[in-house]
Enzyme design. Structure first.
Site, PDB file in Angstrom:
ATOM      1  CE  LYS A  39      11.373 -18.696   1.248  1.00 38.54           C
ATOM      2  NZ  LYS A  39      11.934 -19.085  -0.065  1.00 38.54           N
ATOM      3  CB  THR A 142       4.586 -18.853  -1.623  1.00 36.52           C
ATOM      4  OG1 THR A 142       3.881 -19.077  -2.857  1.00 36.52           O
ATOM      5  CG2 THR A 142       4.451 -20.088  -0.754  1.00 36.52           C
ATOM      6  N   GLY A 181       8.227   2.751 -11.894  1.00 40.11           N
ATOM      7  CA  GLY A 181       6.993   2.464 -11.172  1.00 40.11           C
ATOM      8  C   GLY A 181       7.124   2.866  -9.713  1.00 40.11           C
ATOM      9  CG  HIS A 439     -10.420  26.534   7.201  1.00 43.60           C
ATOM     10  ND1 HIS A 439      -9.847  26.538   5.962  1.00 43.60           N
ATOM     11  CD2 HIS A 439     -10.040  27.703   7.810  1.00 43.60           C
ATOM     12  CE1 HIS A 439      -9.156  27.656   5.800  1.00 43.60           C
ATOM     13  NE2 HIS A 439      -9.263  28.381   6.916  1.00 43.60           N
TER      14      HIS A 439
END
Length: 462
Positions: A39, A142, A181, A439
């Site tokens: 959409k 979706t 979070g 390294h």
């Protein structure tokens, strides 16, 4: 083709985000006829409102920090501020380039792309733009949208979601972020670099609470050093408008005034009103229930990405989409080991991990069977050059494989690829210790940690 009622596609995919377009590309690659219905814009949340734009903001924030700190490296530079319009142009140019490439990719694979709001009309069809698109199999993809708390109205001005934050045309002087979070922590990091006074409000005992507790504590220490405030074990109780902004209240009686409130408590599935339940698809709290092969209870319907109750990560969506496409093409893909999926929080510092936490390992194997090792980045030459602090923590089953790698520090997201191989190939510390790491690189830190765990530490104390 889509307008021809006699055409039946092998696969009709509802949703063109990470999971949906990955399924479309792989299915077409395997010779299946594919219709992809979206959409909005191809690429979905990740490309337009998630992973890509947030990481562009985070890189702009990194440039700001490096400019401010340039004198520490003997470079004369002056930080004059943030041109938010310039930042958005940079971000939007990145998105536009990737979007154009993705459109070309979908077209080149001969995927029939249909732009319009689709709805599941039967167990083998999707209705869109007044047409019915028939498919031998339907893939639901979706996605998700930012969630809020009941009664907390997001107005897009003073109380905003991450979608609004990505397009914010101003830099607030102060902000409260509800939720510690990944999303909340990343925006806190960006805004602090841009000069915003930030306070995170988190109901759980730690920031990034899904990570190993050691990683959470290291991030909290780094945020304190950066001047990012946070209230832990603080449940949100309300917000009111003030003359100039908002006042956020918590259940423990604290009140925090700021210019705006960012609601970053996670994302919820997009499934309401799309015909899923009406056509017999089993649901739980808006999520579409699936098995390990992403099959729903309806034989002709699968679901992938944020719509399913699995990890809400774009790369998980990719993997799930590929799995479904391969299964539908007659291949035998392996189920996804979600513990083996790399996870990265792109804050400053970054938090990266793969495998299980120490707490989970103790729960699974017993405390006496779990061995851990911490390697401080202070012993890593490249990290010293970058002036980053942090740590790599390994979790091992005694005399067995490494089952968790947890990293905090600048650029740790770039180290998680090797960590993923270590976990997923069930490597023993001695096997990783045999590998020679270049390294000076930060990847050496992973090698050094495994050398130490194998009992032969080099640049680390016994």
């Amino acid at each position: 083709m889509a307008n021809d009622a006699s055409t039946v596609f092998d696969v009709v995919i509802l949703g063109g985000g990470s999971g949906g377009y990955a399924a479309a590309l792989r299915a077409a690659q395997l010779g299946l006829s594919v219709a992809l219905v979206e959409k909005g814009e191809l690429g979905g949340t990740c490309l337009h409102r998630g992973c890509i734009p947030t990481k562009a903001l985070l890189h702009a924030a990194e440039i700001a920090d490096e400019t401010k700190e340039a004198a520490e490296f003997g470079v004369l530079a002056t930080f004059q501020g943030i041109d938010i319009n310039g930042v958005h142009k940079y971000k939007d140019d990145v998105i536009a380039g990737l979007y154009k490439g993705l459109q070309g990719l979908v077209a080149s694979r001969k995927v029939t792309f249909i732009q319009g709001e689709g709805k599941l009309s039967s167990q083998t069809s999707v209705d869109v733009n007044g047409q019915r698109i028939e498919g031998r199999h339907i893939v639901l993809a979706t996605g998700s949208v930012p969630r809020s708390i009941p009664g907390l109205e997001i107005d897009g001005n003073r109380v905003i979601s991450s979608d609004h934050a990505l397009k914010l045309d101003r830099i607030p002087k102060s902000a409260v972020i509800l939720g510690g979070g990944v999303i909340g922590v990343e925006f806190a990091s960006v805004w602090k670099s841009f000069g915003v006074e930030v306070t995170i409000v988190e109901a759980l005992p730690h920031l990034v609470p899904l990570e190993d507790e050691n990683s959470s504590k290291l991030l909290e220490r780094a945020f304190r050093k950066r001047g990012i405030k946070f209230e832990l074990k603080a449940r949100f109780s309300g917000v009111e408008y003030t003359e100039t902004g908002v006042r956020v209240s918590t259940e423990n009686g604290k009140q925090i005034d700021a210019d705006l409130l960012l609601v970053a408590i996670g994302r919820g599935p997009v499934s309401a009103g799309l015909g899923y339940e009406e056509n017999g698809v089993a649901m739980d709290r808006g999520y579409v229930l699936v098995d390990e092969y992403m099959r729903t209870n309806v034989p002709t319907i699968s679901a992938v990405g944020d719509l399913a109750p699995t990890l809400q990560l774009a790369h998980v969506g990719f993997a799930e989409g590929i799995l479904v496409a391969e299964r539908l093409a007659g291949l035998k893909p392996m189920p996804i080991d979600y513990d083996g999926v790399p996870r990265v929080t792109y804050s400053n510092p970054e938090v990266a991990s793969v495998g299980i936490s120490e707490a989970k390992a103790v729960e699974l194997y017993g405390k006496e069977k779990v061995v851990t090792l911490k390697y401080n980045l202070a012993g890593n030459g490249k990290s010293k050059i970058l002036k980053t602090a942090g740590e790599i923590k390994l979790v091992q089953v005694k005399d067995g494989a490494v089952v968790g790698v947890h990293m905090v520090g600048a650029r740790m997201g770039e180290q998680v690829g090797e960590a993923q191989l270590i976990y997923n190939w069930e490597a023993l510390p001695a096997e990783v210790a045999q590998l020679i790491h270049a390294h000076p690189t930060q990847s050496e830190a992973l090698g050094e940690a495994h050398l130490a765990l194998a009992g032969k530490p080099l640049h680390a104390h016994d």
